[in-house]
Design an enzyme around this catalytic site. Sequence first.
Site, PDB file in Angstrom:
ATOM      1  N   CYS A 132       0.828  -1.223   0.000  1.00  0.00           N
ATOM      2  CA  CYS A 132       0.000   0.000   0.000  1.00  0.00           C
ATOM      3  C   CYS A 132       0.857   1.266   0.000  1.00  0.00           C
ATOM      4  CB  CYS A 132      -0.929   0.011   1.204  1.00  0.00           C
ATOM      5  SG  CYS A 132      -2.076  -1.374   1.189  1.00  0.00           S
ATOM      6  N   HIS A 272      -3.385   7.308   2.367  1.00  0.00           N
ATOM      7  CA  HIS A 272      -3.815   5.987   1.908  1.00  0.00           C
ATOM      8  C   HIS A 272      -5.229   5.740   2.448  1.00  0.00           C
ATOM      9  CE1 HIS A 272      -4.036   1.836   1.039  1.00  0.00           C
ATOM     10  NE2 HIS A 272      -3.748   1.399   2.249  1.00  0.00           N
ATOM     11  N   ASN A 302     -10.317   0.281  -0.177  1.00  0.00           N
ATOM     12  CA  ASN A 302      -8.856   0.283  -0.165  1.00  0.00           C
ATOM     13  C   ASN A 302      -8.341  -0.373  -1.443  1.00  0.00           C
ATOM     14  OD1 ASN A 302      -6.142  -0.158   0.264  1.00  0.00           O
ATOM     15  ND2 ASN A 302      -6.375  -0.983   2.342  1.00  0.00           N
TER      16      ASN A 302
END
Length: 345
Positions: A132, A272, A302
């Site tokens: 990520c 994020h 996500n």
Amino acid sequence: MTQGPAGFTMGATHWEAALIVPRILSTGFYVPAKILTNDELATRVETSDEWIFSHTGIRTRRLAADDQATSDLAIEAGRKALERAHLDPKDVDLILVATSTPDFLGFPSTASLVQNGLGAVNAGAMDLSAACTGFIYALETARTFVVSGAARFVLVIGAEVFSRIVDWNDRNTCILFGDGAGAVLVGPSSPELPEPWFAPSLLRSDGSGGSCLLRPAGGTRKPVPERPSELAVAMDGKRVYLFAVTVVKDSILEIITKNGLTLEQIDWVVPHQANYRIVAAAAQRLGLPLERFYLNMERFANTSGATIPLALAEMDEAGLLKRNQVIVTVGFGAGLAWGANLFRW
Ligand code: UT7
């Protein structure tokens, strides 16, 4: 001083690069058409829209079509970024794809497939794997290439199809992820733009936390899974949550302090997009209003390495990013790895 290869001069002891100030020149994003709602998920696993939204801030996520792989999403996002910059794909020097869900295990790189799909016939291409945090690392790589004069135009893409690597029977993880891609084109700032800057990024890793978030099998450590679910994402949610809140706060503070800025001078934080509560908790600890954080996990969930470029491109398209605004991006995730970029729009 003698003249060296283009853009370089020979100093007394080494080749000295002509320092070029980079800028994000354009953006693009792509999300697949299919929307999966929390209510639909609740027909597959024991969960509810109320639980998912209250624990994560997520309502829907996009799912790639059966015939779409990561490079297909990346090509769409990359093409938009090049079109918005009016840049011929032949002028791209380097393509970086941040992804944890490559089309193929190991090789060929997804970036090479994107290079071919875009017709970027003069570009080098490589994937960057930092989960990520991949886009943060890739953007810093692009920045240093442009600063050094080693590349003029670098296309940085975060792209993921997480729907292919989650266990759709595991309610702890399957509710969190989605598919999508975002791209930014990095190149030299135009001389007429005042005071451009793009600070060195903050890049960090703590591999001792590797077991918190991983795909247990399918790699060289354990090529053959004992159960099919070992090929899917496994996560200690609580540990990742606590780590995330701390590093979001600390990374923002560290990168602005190093560069002589204060929190008041930040126009946007683009975090994020893992969980609304992580961002809200970090914002509260920083004393920074939540309105300065751009959030879109409600719609896209996500998308791992894609969340930050996707958010930047969405903001750009909506006209939210204004010339000279100060932007901080902050990423975190498997590795454990985390980091932040700091630049002027
Ligand atoms: O890119 C980085 C990727 N990862 C992350 O960012 C994840 C970070 N962690 C998180 O976001 C949160 O820890 C989660 C959203 C994953 C979980 O939220 P939580 O508030 O930490 O929940 P929990 O794990 O403490 O679970 C609380 C309860 C448990 O039930 P019991 O043991 O209290 O009876 C879980 O079994 O909620 C249950 N639960 C669910 N219930 C309904 C867990 N997942 C679900 C679900 N629906 N989807």
